[in-house]
Design a protein around this motif. Structure first.
Motif: not given
Length: 103
Positions: A58-64
């Motif tokens: 989920y970090s990719t989705a969050f920061f992106w």
């Protein structure tokens, strides 16, 4: 002649805006497809759909998503920092140039 210049300027301004909107929608589609793929692969790799608690998933989705939101603001959102500063500045410089040509 002046009317032609104004219409031409309006045309290019509208064309630029359409390009910005298209760029945002392409960005949004890539965001969705990539993040769906990441979640799907992560879930498949873990072997359990209920184990979606992996923070890296989920970090990719969050920061992106933060970047996508900033892109949305630049295209659709009210520009509270500069208002319509760029357009006003262009008009101001065009008016100065017009007055200088008359002298």
């Amino acid at each position: 002649m002046e009317n032609y210049k104004q219409e031409n300027t309006s045309y290019w301004s509208a064309k630029k805006k359409v390009k910005e909107i298209k760029g945002f929608y392409v960005h949004l589609l890539v965001y969705l497809f990539v993040n769906i793929a990441i979640v799907t692969v992560s879930s498949y790799h873990n072997g359990d759909w209920s184990s979606l608690s992996n923070i890296w998933t989920y970090s990719t989705a969050f920061f992106w998503g933060i970047g996508l939101f900033a892109h949305w603001l630049s295209v659709f959102g009210p520009n509270k920092f500069f208002g319509n500063w760029e357009e006003r500045k262009v008009r101001e410089l065009m008016e100065k140039e017009k007055n200088r040509n008359w002298e």
